[in-house]
Design an enzyme around this catalytic site. Structure first.
Site, PDB file in Angstrom:
ATOM      1  N   CYS A 161       0.825  -1.216   0.000  1.00  0.00           N
ATOM      2  CA  CYS A 161       0.000   0.000   0.000  1.00  0.00           C
ATOM      3  C   CYS A 161       0.862   1.269   0.000  1.00  0.00           C
ATOM      4  CB  CYS A 161      -0.917  -0.045   1.227  1.00  0.00           C
ATOM      5  SG  CYS A 161      -1.817   1.472   1.556  1.00  0.00           S
ATOM      6  N   CYS A 185      -0.016   3.818   2.693  1.00  0.00           N
ATOM      7  CA  CYS A 185       0.440   3.310   3.994  1.00  0.00           C
ATOM      8  C   CYS A 185       1.911   3.650   4.208  1.00  0.00           C
ATOM      9  CB  CYS A 185       0.262   1.794   4.086  1.00  0.00           C
ATOM     10  SG  CYS A 185      -1.446   1.233   3.979  1.00  0.00           S
TER      11      CYS A 185
END
Length: 130
Positions: A55, A58
């Site tokens: 991600c 993230c």
């Protein structure tokens, strides 16, 4: 209360504050399905960063969480939960978008912050809970 008792009381208060600060690490701790409930119930205010290796947002939020763990040490404890490796907790809290920050106060879910939000926004959301 005489002077010796006052000195003793001040010293005990200082030692207590130092001990409390040591219980709050200056970096996020890894959280797993098995230890999740214990981790969130152990401290008054806990933020769990739900993330995954693949991600991009993230990875953008990760240094912000690291900074907050240092800056808010003694007030908030931070954890990181890899949703790919801990699917039970991700399902339990209906994590459908990451990054997602789960905020717990006294062991109960108090707030949820979804997305790679700026550091100040996270602090604003945490302030009323501190």
């Amino acid at each position: 209360m005489d002077e010796i008792d006052m000195i003793r009381q001040r010293k005990m208060e200082g030692l207590k504050k130092e001990l409390e600060k040591r219980e709050y690490p200056a970096e996020p701790l890894e959280v797993t399905d098995a230890a999740f409930d214990e981790f969130t119930a152990r401290h008054t205010l806990v933020v769990v960063d739900c993330w995954a290796q693949w991600c991009g947002p993230c990875r953008m939020l990760s240094p912000v969480i690291d900074e907050l763990a240092t800056e808010l040490r003694g007030k908030v404890i931070f954890g990181k939960l890899n949703v790919d490796h801990n699917k039970g907790t991700a399902m339990r809290f209906a994590i459908t978008s990451i990054p997602a920050l789960l905020v717990f106060r006294d062991g109960k879910l108090a707030d949820r912050i979804v997305g790679a939000v700026p550091k100040q926004k996270i602090i604003q959301r945490l302030q009323p809970l501190m």
